[in-house]
Scaffold this motif. Structure first.
Motif, short mmCIF file in Angstrom:
data_model
loop_
_atom_site.label_atom_id
_atom_site.label_comp_id
_atom_site.label_asym_id
_atom_site.label_seq_id
_atom_site.Cartn_x
_atom_site.Cartn_y
_atom_site.Cartn_z
N ARG A 1 0.84 -1.19 0.00
CA ARG A 1 0.00 0.00 0.00
C ARG A 1 0.88 1.25 0.00
O ARG A 1 2.01 1.23 0.51
N VAL A 2 0.36 2.33 -0.56
CA VAL A 2 1.08 3.60 -0.55
C VAL A 2 0.88 4.25 0.82
O VAL A 2 -0.25 4.57 1.20
N VAL A 3 1.97 4.41 1.56
CA VAL A 3 1.91 4.98 2.90
C VAL A 3 2.82 6.21 2.95
O VAL A 3 4.02 6.11 2.65
N LEU A 4 2.27 7.34 3.30
CA LEU A 4 3.05 8.56 3.46
C LEU A 4 3.41 8.71 4.94
O LEU A 4 2.55 8.60 5.80
N ASN A 5 4.69 8.97 5.19
CA ASN A 5 5.23 8.96 6.56
C ASN A 5 5.03 7.57 7.18
O ASN A 5 4.34 7.41 8.18
N GLY A 6 5.64 6.59 6.55
CA GLY A 6 5.45 5.21 6.93
C GLY A 6 6.32 4.75 8.08
O GLY A 6 6.63 5.51 9.00
N ASN B 1 15.09 9.48 4.00
CA ASN B 1 14.37 8.78 5.06
C ASN B 1 12.91 8.55 4.74
O ASN B 1 12.14 8.16 5.63
N ASN B 2 12.51 8.80 3.48
CA ASN B 2 11.16 8.52 3.02
C ASN B 2 10.10 9.20 3.89
O ASN B 2 9.13 8.58 4.32
N ILE B 3 10.31 10.49 4.14
CA ILE B 3 9.38 11.30 4.93
C ILE B 3 8.75 12.34 4.02
O ILE B 3 9.45 13.14 3.40
N ALA B 4 7.43 12.35 3.93
CA ALA B 4 6.72 13.27 3.05
C ALA B 4 6.38 14.59 3.73
O ALA B 4 6.47 15.66 3.14
N PHE B 5 5.97 14.50 5.02
CA PHE B 5 5.52 15.69 5.75
C PHE B 5 6.30 15.79 7.05
O PHE B 5 6.38 14.83 7.81
N ALA B 6 6.83 16.97 7.33
CA ALA B 6 7.62 17.13 8.56
C ALA B 6 7.80 18.60 8.89
O ALA B 6 7.78 19.47 8.02
#
Length: 317
Positions: free
Chosen positions: A82-87, A254-259
């Motif tokens: 599944r597509v997970v943002l901030n996984g 680090n595969n982080i979309a929102f921070a």
């Protein structure tokens, strides 16, 4: 079945502005409030886009095991592609500041000197390696949990062996170099879809526990609410610094979309990064003054990912 956006979180007040933004866009979404629950690993998760907003401070809202359960949920989603943002990796950094600092240092980003300790005796012993003044903070934190300023080891001893000592939820206390800002402020840089959105100047003169969200628990005396923070958070409209490129690269790695990433400058002008918030919140008063709205942009980003996934599946079909 209609694909949706699924928002994984444990704080309804913090997530309400996002739900309002999704409602305004007319997009289907589902609130996955994770406090207690269960998942059947023999079943597949629903189709859609998943956005993880789990907080390191969940235990302060009586959601003690929400991060651990979220970790299991994210692993389940990953297993089914599944597509997970901030996984999973984002969650790991959110609830483990020691991991944060290691990751930041690996990316070449300067952080304050930090010693990771467990056990009160080791905490005292490790302080001998620190120059005074120094601070303590909790490894799993948020909201400035466990942040105390000390000017001597003796002062630390008095605190640690008193009833006032705050035991970290994971048993790990950090000792950290104290960086003094000439104007008692820090800067928080917000990133949406891995790209710089805006920077906020935050007045820290009244305490360490500064939360940008409008909705903060009343017991958090330093967590700034709409009524008393109109001048605490000021968006810097012309912020430009080389650190932005480093932060964007760090988030990509680090595969982080929102921070929201926070730094402080010392008297000599050196910049120290000390916190990465992957369940970032925004202050509506500060945003209204410059007409930039973080949650609306996050909602648009989530819709973009959802539409892209639907388009890809239609193309395959």
């Amino acid at each position: 079945m209609t694909q949706k956006i699924y928002v994984i979180h444990e704080n309804a007040e913090w997530s309400e502005p996002l739900f309002d933004a999704l409602d305004a866009l007319g997009v289907p979404y589902e609130d996955w409030f994770i406090d207690q629950g269960s998942i059947d690993l023999s079943e597949a998760p629903p189709e859609g886009i998943f956005y993880n907003r789990m907080s390191a401070s969940s235990h302060t809202r009586s959601h003690r095991f929400a991060p651990e359960f979220t970790s299991a949920v994210l692993a389940w989603l990953d297993e089914h592609d599944r597509v997970v943002l901030n996984g999973s990796h984002a969650l790991d950094l959110e609830i483990n500041k020691a991991r944060q600092y290691s990751a930041l240092q690996k990316a070449g980003i300067r952080t304050p000197k930090t010693i990771v300790t467990t056990g009160t005796d080791q905490l005292i012993e490790s302080a001998k390696k620190m120059d005074a003044p120094f601070i303590t903070k909790h490894n799993r934190a948020g909201k400035g949990l466990g942040v105390q300023l000390f000017y001597s080891i003796e002062g630390l001893k008095q605190y640690v062996y008193s009833d006032d000592f705050e035991e970290p939820i994971d048993g790990i206390t950090l000792l950290q170099q104290y960086i003094e800002s000439p104007d008692s402020s820090i800067t928080r840089c917000e990133f949406i879809n891995g790209q710089f959105f805006y920077a906020v100047n935050v007045d820290t003169s009244e305490g360490f526990e500064l939360c940008p969200a409008d909705a903060c628990s009343i017991e958090d005396q330093f967590c700034m609410t709409t009524e008393n923070t109109r001048d605490k958070f000021q968006i810097i409209t012309d912020f430009d610094d080389p650190i932005i490129t480093q932060y964007e690269q760090f988030l990509k790695q680090n595969n982080i979309a929102f921070a929201g990433i926070e730094f402080i400058r010392d008297e000599a002008g050196y910049l120290y990064t000390y916190d990465v918030n992957t369940n970032t919140n925004y202050n509506s008063n500060a945003e209204a003054k410059v007409e930039q709205f973080g949650m609306q942009e996050i909602a648009k980003t989530l819709v973009h990912y959802l539409n892209q996934q639907i388009k890809n599946e239609q193309h395959v079909g």
